[in-house]
Write a protein that holds these residues in place. Structure first.
Motif, PDB file in Angstrom:
ATOM      1  N   UNK A   1       0.730  -1.316  -0.175  1.00 32.16           N
ATOM      2  CA  UNK A   1      -0.025   0.108  -0.222  1.00 32.16           C
ATOM      3  C   UNK A   1       0.950   1.318   0.001  1.00 32.16           C
ATOM      4  N   UNK A   2       2.018   1.360   0.760  1.00 29.42           N
ATOM      5  CA  UNK A   2       2.891   2.325   0.692  1.00 29.42           C
ATOM      6  C   UNK A   2       3.476   2.806  -0.646  1.00 29.42           C
ATOM      7  N   UNK A   3       4.058   1.407  -1.102  1.00 31.43           N
ATOM      8  CA  UNK A   3       4.772   1.542  -2.304  1.00 31.43           C
ATOM      9  C   UNK A   3       3.546   2.169  -3.634  1.00 31.43           C
ATOM     10  N   UNK A   4       2.355   1.817  -3.504  1.00 27.97           N
ATOM     11  CA  UNK A   4       1.409   1.939  -4.347  1.00 27.97           C
ATOM     12  C   UNK A   4       0.949   3.638  -4.209  1.00 27.97           C
ATOM     13  N   UNK A   5       0.995   4.018  -3.132  1.00 29.82           N
ATOM     14  CA  UNK A   5       0.706   5.270  -2.798  1.00 29.82           C
ATOM     15  C   UNK A   5       1.999   6.298  -3.007  1.00 29.82           C
ATOM     16  N   UNK A   6       3.247   5.978  -3.188  1.00 29.83           N
ATOM     17  CA  UNK A   6       4.347   6.556  -3.483  1.00 29.83           C
ATOM     18  C   UNK A   6       4.299   6.926  -5.049  1.00 29.83           C
ATOM     19  N   UNK A   7       4.023   5.660  -5.535  1.00 29.45           N
ATOM     20  CA  UNK A   7       3.938   5.590  -7.044  1.00 29.45           C
ATOM     21  C   UNK A   7       2.618   6.718  -7.537  1.00 29.45           C
ATOM     22  N   UNK A   8       1.618   6.630  -6.985  1.00 32.46           N
ATOM     23  CA  UNK A   8       0.424   7.615  -7.120  1.00 32.46           C
ATOM     24  C   UNK A   8       1.081   9.188  -6.817  1.00 32.46           C
ATOM     25  N   UNK A   9       1.835   9.447  -5.846  1.00 30.16           N
ATOM     26  CA  UNK A   9       2.175  10.723  -5.504  1.00 30.16           C
ATOM     27  C   UNK A   9       3.157  11.417  -6.462  1.00 30.16           C
ATOM     28  N   UNK A  10       4.013  10.338  -6.993  1.00 29.08           N
ATOM     29  CA  UNK A  10       4.987  10.384  -8.019  1.00 29.08           C
ATOM     30  C   UNK A  10       4.336  10.927  -9.250  1.00 29.08           C
ATOM     31  N   UNK A  11       3.058  10.134  -9.680  1.00 24.95           N
ATOM     32  CA  UNK A  11       2.565  10.409 -11.084  1.00 24.95           C
ATOM     33  C   UNK A  11       1.752  11.678 -10.889  1.00 24.95           C
TER      34      UNK A  11
END
Ligand code: C2E
Ligand code: CA
Ligand code: CA
Ligand code: CA
Length: 278
Positions: free
Chosen positions: A96-106
């Motif tokens: 969930x943390x990795x998915x969220x970081x990806x979302x923030x980067x995107x």
């Protein structure tokens, strides 16, 4: 006493019974709760003590149950560490943390690292390096963005396993934070043996140093030693401006605590990232 325990019901006092029921209830519901998305990941900002700017966050899990309400991890993590469910839950939190970081980067938000907690049970039961590599690949994240917090006491039971796994993780490029530093008995040995990047001082250092002279001496010593060793130090549990100022003046670089922010939701964390950008 032990032999009598199961026979003599006088020992079963009311609070013990309640604890047992509570534990049974949690165990009966944990799998379903994970499927029903009742576990939520919150993020607590970490800040640079000099500038007061946010430099990252720690992921902390909460159980938001429609029946029992909001449950802090202190109530269920120790149980999950005993029954093994912690590893399933941690895998969820890491993903969930990795998915969220990806979302923030995107979304073009500033790229800051987030740390996740790795329980000692995970280090024994899981192939942690394989799992976290899979996650950083899947979400196309540079490994340096996923920090791994490993509690000092993990080292107590099987030091050779902990040393091996942490050195593999470190060589792969993950940043390791030694959590609750200063609470164990082997703190100094650990510093020479374990491949860590960041020392996370247990919150009693931030909270007691003004009242306890000896604690204060130990704190200066640790900060000095960390500097010599090229380690970054973060103080947990910073609750007041006075604590923040003193820690900064003593040479501590980073802090985390209610003075800056409680653990917050994904949306609130995104808003903080947005402010950093603006
Ligand atoms: P921890 O890793 O040492 O996390 C820091 C705890 O201190 C968090 O409690 C945080 O909310 C709390 N805290 C932060 N700032 C302050 C402050 O200024 N004052 C005070 N008094 N407390 C502060 P939380 O979220 O209740 O978590 C408790 C423990 O549960 C964590 O301690 C960690 O050991 C464990 N935990 C939480 N989430 C996870 C997880 O996803 N996986 C694993 N394995 N353990 C977790
Ligand atoms: Ca932690
Ligand atoms: Ca800690
Ligand atoms: Ca802890």
């Amino acid at each position: 006493v032990k032999g009598n325990f199961t026979k003599n019901y006088a020992f079963y006092d009311e609070s013990f019974r309640k604890d047992k029921l509570f534990a049974q209830n949690i165990t009966a519901n944990m799998e379903r709760a994970l499927k029903d998305k009742e576990f939520k990941v919150y993020y607590q900002p970490k800040v640079d003590l000099k500038t007061g700017q946010m430099i990252g966050a720690e992921a902390l899990v909460r159980w938001v149950s429609p029946i029992d309400g909001f449950m802090p991890p202190g109530q269920f993590i120790p149980l999950f560490e005993k029954n093994g469910f912690i590893s399933e839950l941690d895998c969820f939190v890491w993903e969930e943390t990795c998915r969220f970081m990806r979302e923030c980067h995107d979304q073009g938000l500033p790229k800051l690292p987030i740390s996740v907690n790795v329980s000692r049970t995970d280090l024994y039961n899981l192939d942690v390096p394989k799992i976290v590599c899979h996650l950083t690949n899947k979400y196309q994240l540079d490994k340096k963005y996923l920090h791994l917090e490993i509690t000092e006491s993990a080292y107590n039971e099987h030091p050779e396993i902990i040393l091996k796994v942490t050195s593999v993780l470190h060589d792969l490029g993950f940043i390791l934070e030694l959590d609750d530093f200063g609470t164990g008995y082997s703190s100094l040995n650990l510093l020479s043996e374990m491949s860590i990047d960041i020392l996370k001082l247990d919150m009693r250092f931030a909270q007691n140093h003004t009242t306890n002279k000896r604690q204060n001496d130990i704190l200066s010593f640790i900060l000095d030693l960390a500097k010599r060793m090229g380690l970054v130090v973060i103080s947990e549990g910073v609750e007041t401006k006075e604590q923040a100022d003193t820690l900064r003046d003593m040479g501590c670089g980073l802090a985390q605590g209610y003075y800056y922010s409680k653990p917050i939701t994904q949306d609130e964390y995104k808003e903080m990232l947005m402010k950093l950008k603006g």
